[in-house]
Design a protein around this motif. Structure first.
Motif, PDB file in Angstrom:
ATOM      1  N   GLY A 147       0.853  -1.030  -0.020  1.00 11.34           N
ATOM      2  CA  GLY A 147       0.189   0.076   0.042  1.00 11.34           C
ATOM      3  C   GLY A 147       0.981   1.200   0.155  1.00 11.34           C
ATOM      4  O   GLY A 147       0.663   2.260  -0.663  1.00 11.34           O
ATOM      5  N   GLY A 148       2.081   1.345   0.740  1.00  8.24           N
ATOM      6  CA  GLY A 148       2.728   2.413   0.694  1.00  8.24           C
ATOM      7  C   GLY A 148       3.373   2.647  -0.372  1.00  8.24           C
ATOM      8  O   GLY A 148       3.615   3.900  -1.043  1.00  8.24           O
ATOM      9  N   ALA A 171      -4.221  11.548   1.986  1.00  8.49           N
ATOM     10  CA  ALA A 171      -3.383  10.706   1.420  1.00  8.49           C
ATOM     11  C   ALA A 171      -2.884   9.745   2.184  1.00  8.49           C
ATOM     12  O   ALA A 171      -2.197   8.795   1.641  1.00  8.49           O
ATOM     13  N   PHE A 172      -2.675   9.920   3.502  1.00 11.80           N
ATOM     14  CA  PHE A 172      -1.874   8.876   4.402  1.00 11.80           C
ATOM     15  C   PHE A 172      -2.883   8.196   5.110  1.00 11.80           C
ATOM     16  O   PHE A 172      -2.364   7.200   5.621  1.00 11.80           O
ATOM     17  N   VAL A 177       0.654   3.189  10.236  1.00  6.08           N
ATOM     18  CA  VAL A 177       1.235   4.195  11.008  1.00  6.08           C
ATOM     19  C   VAL A 177       2.758   4.482  10.625  1.00  6.08           C
ATOM     20  O   VAL A 177       3.135   5.534  10.159  1.00  6.08           O
ATOM     21  N   LEU A 178       3.626   3.495  10.470  1.00 13.45           N
ATOM     22  CA  LEU A 178       4.862   3.616  10.207  1.00 13.45           C
ATOM     23  C   LEU A 178       4.957   3.971   8.650  1.00 13.45           C
ATOM     24  O   LEU A 178       5.884   4.757   8.726  1.00 13.45           O
ATOM     25  N   THR A 179       4.370   3.401   7.811  1.00 10.07           N
ATOM     26  CA  THR A 179       4.476   3.643   6.426  1.00 10.07           C
ATOM     27  C   THR A 179       3.972   5.193   6.239  1.00 10.07           C
ATOM     28  O   THR A 179       4.616   5.967   5.466  1.00 10.07           O
ATOM     29  N   ARG A 184       5.238  10.901   4.836  1.00 10.41           N
ATOM     30  CA  ARG A 184       4.992  12.348   5.431  1.00 10.41           C
ATOM     31  C   ARG A 184       6.734  12.989   5.451  1.00 10.41           C
ATOM     32  O   ARG A 184       6.857  13.957   4.866  1.00 10.41           O
ATOM     33  N   GLN A 185       7.669  12.297   6.164  1.00  8.65           N
ATOM     34  CA  GLN A 185       8.828  12.804   5.904  1.00  8.65           C
ATOM     35  C   GLN A 185       9.491  12.957   4.646  1.00  8.65           C
ATOM     36  O   GLN A 185      10.293  13.996   4.611  1.00  8.65           O
ATOM     37  N   GLU A 186       9.402  11.899   3.931  1.00 11.49           N
ATOM     38  CA  GLU A 186       9.885  12.039   2.355  1.00 11.49           C
ATOM     39  C   GLU A 186       9.266  13.419   1.880  1.00 11.49           C
ATOM     40  O   GLU A 186       9.843  13.996   0.845  1.00 11.49           O
TER      41      GLU A 186
END
Length: 448
Positions: A147-148, A171-172, A177-179, A184-186
């Motif tokens: 999915g990620g 979008a998230f 949670v981890l993906t 988000r950070q990327e």
């Protein structure tokens, strides 16, 4: 009014005094946006927060030209927008990839409206895929991806046309949670990188922590009808630490704003002839569109875990987004089973009695509380006169009483509550509401 200060860069996209009215399936007008003034500035990451149904996605669609407002203006770089905004791309909540195309071909779909030769298109696709860090998956099909990874390729498709504004519609929310955190950070790194060419991000979200983590401006939308409520500047440096006191302060402000708006502390109830009047009877109040099972689940959880009294902790425990939790809590409060001073959620004496009762006792208490809500008297009054009442008649009356609520969805919720209460039932074939035969004598007496 549009910006006239020539020292300020023009907004990438802007709404001026925008109103939006939709027509429901039953033909009723539903006002979802009221007098919206909102601008997405060059170089900013703007987050729009709000409960489900508050109009967040409608604002996004107006900004991008997918939906035309009923009144007001949509501007692109200071000029009226005509059709779809060519400076914007959207990433939706669902992984909207064509399963029969490779991911490379899916990304190329984002260039369909561009006039480019084959080499230029291939270079743009390769660049977008490299940007999202999946350069070895050009020939893979969506079914072969997690999915990620699928959502990454949705972002690549949105970025391939080098938009000035990237729009994220929850979008998230479909990711683990981890993906979601990694993505988000990327995306923040990509937005802050001059080489990406990405100027602005407009994100719709229900996740308060996500908004504070990512955005440098946060707008909270108030519901029914959707209107701009709280606007916060977020000057925290990147990368942001959720343990930072300022991070927590912003989260707390937004939490408190949404909680106070939806679960206001009420003055002591008045009494007539010594009998307390239900909060729902003092005025025509809408009901949250919450299934009975979720109300019962909340009460059961509170009974089994008495130390769980903070609304934020309750939201975490039940695994619902904060807006959904607010709706469930409000439903229980309207029925007088709980009270909500500040950020606390506590049983009333009636609520304690309800959770301690057997099945029959619970139905009886629920029936008494539903009967007190003025909204239900729209149906109850009609059932006093007629054995059966047409669905369309009731929905029309609901629309008149609650002009900013969806009357069809409200009707469905009322029937669900009324069934559990034993006050009413609905025949989907005849589209008629009626008093169920199994209602006991005391309920029958109230309806005749």
């Amino acid at each position: 009014m549009p910006h006239t200060n020539h020292d300020l860069p023009l907004p990438v996209a802007e709404l001026n005094a925008v109103n939006k009215v939709f027509v429901t399936g039953g033909g009723h007008e539903l006002k979802v946006l009221e007098n919206i003034d909102l601008a997405v500035r060059p170089g900013e990451l703007l987050a729009l927060l709000g409960q489900s149904g508050s109009g967040k996605s409608t604002i996004l669609r107006c900004l991008t030209g997918l939906v035309e407002p009923s009144s007001g203006r949509v501007l692109r770089n200071g000029k009226p927008l005509d059709g779809v905004n060519p400076d914007a791309s959207i990433v939706f909540q669902t992984f909207a990839l064509y399963p029969w195309l490779t991911v490379e071909q899916n990304v190329a779909v984002g260039l369909m409206s561009r006039t480019m030769d084959r080499a230029e298109k291939q270079a743009a696709v390769d660049r977008a895929i490299e940007m999202i860090g999946l350069g070895n998956y050009h020939a893979a099909y969506p079914r072969e991806l997690s999915g990620g990874m699928r959502q990454r390729f949705c972002m690549a498709r949105a970025l391939v046309s080098q938009p000035k504004m990237l729009c994220l519609d929850e979008a998230f929310s479909a990711l683990d949670v981890l993906t979601a955190e990694n993505l988000r950070q990327e995306l923040i790194s990509l937005w802050r990188s001059p080489s990406s060419g990405l100027s602005s991000i407009f994100m719709v979200t229900h996740n308060i922590e996500e908004a504070v983590e990512m955005a440098n401006r946060i707008v909270v939308l108030f519901p029914r009808p959707g209107r701009i409520g709280l606007v916060l500047e977020n000057n925290l440096p990147y990368p942001r630490d959720s343990r930072d006191p300022e991070f927590q302060r912003l989260v707390s402000i937004i939490h408190e704003t949404i909680t106070t708006l939806n679960l206001p502390d009420l003055p002591p109830e008045t009494a007539i002839a010594g009998q307390p009047i239900s909060r729902g009877r003092s005025r025509m109040e809408s009901i949250p569109l919450v299934p009975v099972g979720q109300i019962l689940g909340l009460l059961s959880m509170m009974h089994d875990t008495p130390e769980l009294t903070n609304i934020y902790d309750i939201s975490d425990e039940i695994g619902k987004e904060f807006g959904e939790t607010i709706s469930i809590v409000k439903a229980a409060e309207i029925l007088d089973f709980i009270e909500t001073p500040k950020q606390e959620v506590r049983f009333t004496e009636l609520g304690k009695k309800f959770v301690s009762a057997d099945r029959k006792g619970r139905h009886a208490i629920f029936s008494e509380q539903v009967y007190k809500l003025r909204l239900f008297h729209i149906i109850i009054a009609l059932l006093k006169e007629y054995e059966e009442v047409e669905e369309a008649k009731i929905i029309k009356d609901i629309a008149s009483a609650l002009p900013y609520d969806n009357p069809e969805k409200t009707f469905q919720t009322m029937i669900a509550w009324g069934r559990y209460a034993g006050l009413m039932d609905f025949n989907p074939k005849t589209r008629m509401v009626f008093v169920p035969e199994e209602v006991d004598a005391s309920e029958e007496a109230r309806l005749v």
